[in-house]
Motif scaffolding. Structure first.
Motif, PDB file in Angstrom:
ATOM      1  N   PRO A  37      52.195  -2.553  -7.785  1.00 41.30           N
ATOM      2  CA  PRO A  37      51.815  -0.925  -7.924  1.00 41.30           C
ATOM      3  C   PRO A  37      50.676  -0.684  -8.877  1.00 41.30           C
ATOM      4  CG  PRO A  37      54.468  -0.288  -8.692  1.00 41.30           C
ATOM      5  CD  PRO A  37      53.818  -1.822  -8.390  1.00 41.30           C
ATOM      6  N   GLU A  38      50.900  -1.039 -10.197  1.00 40.22           N
ATOM      7  CA  GLU A  38      49.884  -0.902 -10.976  1.00 40.22           C
ATOM      8  C   GLU A  38      49.047  -1.559 -10.874  1.00 40.22           C
ATOM      9  OE1 GLU A  38      53.914  -1.147 -13.647  1.00 40.22           O
ATOM     10  OE2 GLU A  38      52.960  -1.802 -11.891  1.00 40.22           O
TER      11      GLU A  38
ATOM     12  N   GLY B 137      42.035  -0.277  -6.595  1.00 42.49           N
ATOM     13  CA  GLY B 137      41.825   1.020  -5.613  1.00 42.49           C
ATOM     14  C   GLY B 137      40.627   1.527  -6.465  1.00 42.49           C
ATOM     15  N   ALA B 138      41.262   1.829  -8.083  1.00 39.88           N
ATOM     16  CA  ALA B 138      40.544   2.965  -8.741  1.00 39.88           C
ATOM     17  C   ALA B 138      38.461   2.426  -8.192  1.00 39.88           C
ATOM     18  CB  ALA B 138      40.707   2.692 -10.116  1.00 39.88           C
TER      19      ALA B 138
ATOM     20  N   LYS C 209      47.004  -0.042  -7.728  1.00 39.37           N
ATOM     21  CA  LYS C 209      45.833   1.607  -8.806  1.00 39.37           C
ATOM     22  C   LYS C 209      45.269   0.645  -9.163  1.00 39.37           C
ATOM     23  CE  LYS C 209      46.674   5.206 -11.592  1.00 39.37           C
ATOM     24  NZ  LYS C 209      47.076   6.167 -12.607  1.00 39.37           N
TER      25      LYS C 209
END
Length: 311
Positions: free
Chosen positions: A142-143, A149-150, A146
């Motif tokens: 999940p990290e 996806g930033a 993120k």
């Protein structure tokens, strides 16, 4: 002319119907070190401090696997096929024995090279990577989702989050890395096309998919292996490096402090020294540690070493 990371010309060789792009530099004698790159990475994503560091003592071979950047063909959707292509490339260069380094996705490919062509591989270096069915390797962390996806004001700043921790020291090392890996200005690889990432994601998902007795295959990799990672890898969790070391028959593990997926970019000189000792078979003769962020030689006896002054 003795070439470096910045001056080595891009060459091409054909194998398996693929026109592989590659660069080679360093000392031509001895066993060369073949580099396998990370997700969507090209030859120009390697760190010159690392590649030139190794090239002082051995030949370095960088290449783009099938379908990546300046190499032709399609990107395979499995690490197994990527490994087959890498083996074909190495043999097309006329090499009968190599050392193999794989980073991240390249670490999956490196394992496959060792499995499929054990007589071709002398020693293996696995950096920031993991085993089949590794922790969170099927879906990605999940990290990591993120981070990828930033939105970043400067695209290269993505790598500051991927490869480095948020600490001031790690981010400073990251900014130094970004300067280094953009220093080559001529004959740079083109960026990968939009077909590369989806195919590589499928290959990673297949590798990470759950299966029974997932680590049994590692027993077949009998080459001496050095596993390296950062203490806080959020892309391929650091625990996967422990799993590799525990299940490979002949493996050592190095975890660098306050570092992430790109620990070798954060500590390039120390990484080159550790790996060079390993490749030379000298890894048992000298220990290295970190004190105040600086490496110093030790005897391996913590109490004895800390009782003596270090420069």
């Amino acid at each position: 002319m003795i070439h470096t990371h910045h001056t080595a010309p891009t060459q091409f060789v054909e194998a398996n119907g693929i026109r592989f792009a590659y660069r080679r530099f360093g000392k031509p004698d001895g066993v060369p070190l073949v580099f396998n790159q990370h997700f969507t990475g090209t030859m120009d994503h390697w760190d010159p401090a690392v590649t030139d560091g190794f090239a002082k003592d051995r030949e370095v071979i960088l290449f783009n696997n099938a379908g990546v950047s300046s190499s032709s063909g399609e990107v395979p959707t499995s690490a197994e096929e990527m490994g087959r292509n890498a083996i074909a490339f190495i043999k097309a260069l006329g090499r009968k024995l190599v050392d193999v380094l794989g980073f991240s996705l390249g670490g999956l490919v490196a394992q496959e090279i060792a499995l499929q062509a054990p007589d071709l591989v002398r020693r293996l270096v696995l950096v920031g990577t993991g085993p089949r069915s590794g922790e969170s390797m099927a879906t990605g962390t999940p990290e990591g989702a993120k981070i990828f996806g930033a939105t970043y004001k400067e695209p290269d700043h993505l790598w500051l989050s991927v490869f480095f921790t948020p600490s001031p020291a790690s981010q400073a090392a990251g900014r130094a890395f970004l300067k280094r890996f953009r220093l080559r200005t001529q004959d740079r690889d083109p960026e990968v096309n939009d077909k590369v990432a989806p195919a590589q994601r499928v290959a990673i998902a297949k590798w990470g998919a759950p299966r029974e007795r997932p680590y049994d295959y590692l027993k077949a990799i009998r080459q001496p292996t050095l596993v390296v990672n950062g203490s806080t890898d959020l892309i391929i969790y650091t625990v996967n490096s422990f799993i590799l070391q525990q299940n490979l028959p002949n493996a050592q593990l190095i975890i660098y402090p306050d570092s992430a997926h790109g620990s070798h970019h954060q500590y390039p000189a120390l990484f080159v020294r550790h790996v060079s000792m390993f490749l030379s078979g000298d890894e048992g003769r000298e220990y290295w540690s970190l004190e105040n962020g600086r490496p110093f030689p030790t005897s391996g006896n913590r109490e004895l070493d800390h009782a003596q002054p270090h420069r």
